[in-house]
Design an enzyme around this catalytic site. Structure first.
Site, PDB file in Angstrom:
ATOM      1  N   GLU A   1      55.359  38.858  35.391  1.00 59.28           N
ATOM      2  CA  GLU A   1      56.487  39.676  34.914  1.00 59.28           C
ATOM      3  C   GLU A   1      56.623  40.977  35.722  1.00 59.28           C
ATOM      4  OE1 GLU A   1      56.126  40.197  30.675  1.00 59.28           O
ATOM      5  OE2 GLU A   1      56.508  38.085  30.254  1.00 59.28           O
TER       6      GLU A   1
ATOM      7  N   GLU B   1      56.827  30.924  29.293  1.00 59.99           N
ATOM      8  CA  GLU B   1      56.316  31.468  28.028  1.00 59.99           C
ATOM      9  C   GLU B   1      57.403  31.374  26.968  1.00 59.99           C
ATOM     10  OE1 GLU B   1      54.614  35.365  28.041  1.00 59.99           O
ATOM     11  OE2 GLU B   1      53.305  34.978  29.764  1.00 59.99           O
TER      12      GLU B   1
END
Length: 636
Positions: A103, A174
């Protein structure tokens, strides 16, 4: 995996990565190996070892030579270890994907042009390692070819802009089945229907891969949880912290995936079209030349049923739902229609620790300035002083007030998480911040004596920060200490001579291990009165019979840490209540692998004034609402 302070790799015990990958393969599963090395994951310091902080000139996660040196070393070490064991899919192993970074786009702009340069370097460095399987970067729209950019979140079917190149698949790395929980925070409850809707939508939009985060909850043993994160992790997952079914969150997605698998041929080989079939309704259709067809009929109206026409048939869709038609004619699954029976957790008491004579205690020592060997003429930063060797850092000083000092008030400002204050070895007051409020202030009326006074302030970190840019530059600990007298006389100790001690005496002596119990004198007369603090309690217990998971109920304790047979089962902070006035966590998982049949050593470090006489041991199971027959296994 774990680093120790001398920078050695440790793959022993629970850190045996090779053994874990081989078990994955033995169970017929596949793995996405997310190497990081930055992982976030609510893991203390984002997964970095703290010694990295002391590398000269280092700046984490940017185009910085010291950081890139250690990142490449780590990544190559893991990749070569996996290769040596034949664990990549290209070698016949279970690893089908690898991830570099995590991320990063959330912080990339903070590093300006060095951020983009770092992304390019990280991608090339990873690809050049030659794993034979694809590399991914999650939430990274500028992931360079051939690295695949992927989505993280709860609603990637709605939020993901798609792969940044037509030769890359659409992947959801995710799918958050719940969310991490912090002390003072409520658990996040995500419904099975919401999970199913967004999975079906992602598949309908040509999604090819979905990874649930988390599918199995877990436990942040020891001091591994990041700042303010509770010890239990994603207990609301389809398989909870104890590995038990959480229904219908387990059964409903299972039915969804069975339906999707039933449609796999047209999904993989068919041509997709999508078109509107109502104001808030959409159809996604996959058709093969040989006649195979699957349709996903979507009702985005969150409040109303929708009656619609599709291929000369009428269908009624529940609010905010998707129906799957494996032949474009008959519905086999609707995301809002749950057939799985809900269940509930059953806690069965196994032992009460209420016998006073079964406990012994040791009160930790409150250090004074003259007891310290580390001294400085300023307030030292907490993390850089402890080097993550302990949650605790003592700040101590001695001073003699003027005889005119009356009604003294101790003023403390802290960028740490918790403060315990002592005057002349007597506990005065504790204070704390929260996950959302990073600093806090305390103003405490105190009693001073004539002559020299000892001020001892214990700063506590409940995990290290795990996210954001410039992690290496964060500040924690005390920032200002003053004593004000008569509202006119002020003693400012900010640039005073302070003495420091890292950790507690009981930690240093490791009194939580059986072989070290004799290092201190234990008292058989326990005292958990209001002015009691920093107390170690010990007792023994036998393991409950059977194979149900086990938990300690610590609802009468305050804040601290627990060890069973020398293994830390994590921090607890029962006294930090949610907005509803209840603790964020009271049950603490004790893995049966930590236990012996009898004579198990239980050590509790209590920072405040909790009551150990009402700790209890429970076995955990689940039961369907309509049967109340407990079980602890997957359905046959």
């Amino acid at each position: 995996m774990n680093f120790n302070p001398v920078r050695q790799y440790d793959f022993s015990g629970r850190y045996d990565l090779v053994k874990f990958m081989k078990e994955i393969q033995a169970q017929g599963l596949y793995a996405c190996l997310r190497i990081g090395p930055y992982i976030e994951s609510e893991w203390t310091y984002g997964g970095f070892p703290f010694w990295l902080h002391d590398v000269p000139g280092i700046v984490y996660r940017t185009d910085n030579e010291p950081f890139k040196y250690y990142m490449q070393n780590f990544t190559a070490k893991i990749v070569n270890l996996m290769k040596s064991e034949g664990l990549y899919a290209s070698q016949g192993g279970p690893i089908i994907l690898s991830q570099i970074e995590n991320e990063y786009q959330n912080i990339e702009a903070a590093f300006h042009e060095k951020g983009a340069a770092y992304v390019r370097w990280a991608a090339k460095m990873a690809v050049d390692l030659g794993t034979g399987v694809p590399w991914i970067m999650c939430k990274q729209t500028d992931a360079p070819d051939p690295v695949i950019n992927t989505c993280n979140g709860m609603r990637c079917g709605e939020t993901f802009g798609g792969p940044n190149s037509p030769n890359k698949p659409s992947m959801w790395t995710e799918n958050w089945t719940s969310f991490y929980q912090v002390y003072g925070g409520e658990p996040y409850i995500r419904s099975a229907q919401d999970i199913a809707f967004h999975v079906a939508l992602f598949i309908a939009k040509r999604g090819s891969y979905i990874n649930y985060y988390m599918y199995h909850g877990g436990t942040n043993f020891g001091r591994t949880a990041s700042a303010y994160v509770i010890t239990s992790y994603y207990d609301q997952a389809p398989l909870d912290e104890y590995g038990l079914l959480r229904q219908p969150k387990w059964g409903h997605p299972k039915e969804l995936h069975a339906a999707i698998k039933n449609c796999s041929t047209p999904l993989l080989e068919g041509v997709q079209t999508n078109f509107s079939i109502g104001q808030f309704q959409q159809a996604y259709v996959f058709e093969e030349g040989s006649g195979g067809c699957v349709a996903f009929l979507v009702n985005n109206d969150s409040t109303n049923n929708a009656t619609l026409q599709f291929r000369n048939n009428s269908f009624e869709l529940l609010p905010k739902s998707i129906s799957i038609l494996p032949d474009c004619q008959n519905i086999i699954f609707n995301t809002a229609k749950v057939n799985t029976q809900p269940n509930e957790r059953i806690m069965t008491p196994s032992k009460m620790f209420d016998a006073v004579d079964s406990w012994e205690e040791f009160r930790d020592v409150i250090p004074n300035f003259l007891d310290t060997s580390l001294q400085a003429n300023s307030l030292l930063e907490h993390m850089n002083t402890t080097k993550d060797g302990s949650d605790y850092l003592w700040y101590t000083l001695s001073f003699q007030p003027n005889s005119s000092c009356t009604e003294p008030v101790l003023h403390i400002e802290s960028q740490g998480h918790v403060v315990h204050s002592y005057i002349n070895n007597k506990f005065v007051e504790a204070g704390h911040g929260s996950h959302n409020i990073k600093g806090f202030t305390m103003d405490i009326p105190v009693d001073l004596i004539d002559g020299m006074n000892n001020v001892s302030i214990l700063s506590v970190m409940v995990g290290l920060p795990d996210s954001g840019p410039f992690l290496e530059s964060r500040f924690a600990g005390l920032t200002k200490v003053e004593i004000e007298c008569n509202e006119t006389e002020l003693y400012d100790f900010t640039n005073y001579t302070w003495g420091y001690q890292v950790g507690l005496l009981g930690e240093k002596l490791q009194v939580y291990k059986e072989e070290n119990l004799d290092e201190v004198e234990w008292s058989g007369e326990i005292d958990h009165s209001a002015n009691q603090s920093l107390t170690w309690y010990k007792t023994v217990f036998d393991a409950p019979t059977g194979d149900d998971p086990i938990a300690l109920n610590l609802s009468t304790m305050g804040k601290g840490e627990v060890w069973v047979n020398g293994q830390s089962i994590g921090r607890y902070w029962v006294s930090f209540h949610t907005s509803e006035g209840v603790p964020s966590q009271t049950l603490y998982h004790v893995p049966r692998a930590f236990l012996k049949p009898s004579g198990n050593l239980l050590i509790v470090l209590e920072e405040l004034n909790g009551d150990p006489l009402h700790i209890s041991l429970h076995t955990i199971s689940v039961a369907d609402f309509d049967s109340q027959t407990p079980y602890n296994h997957l359905p046959r």
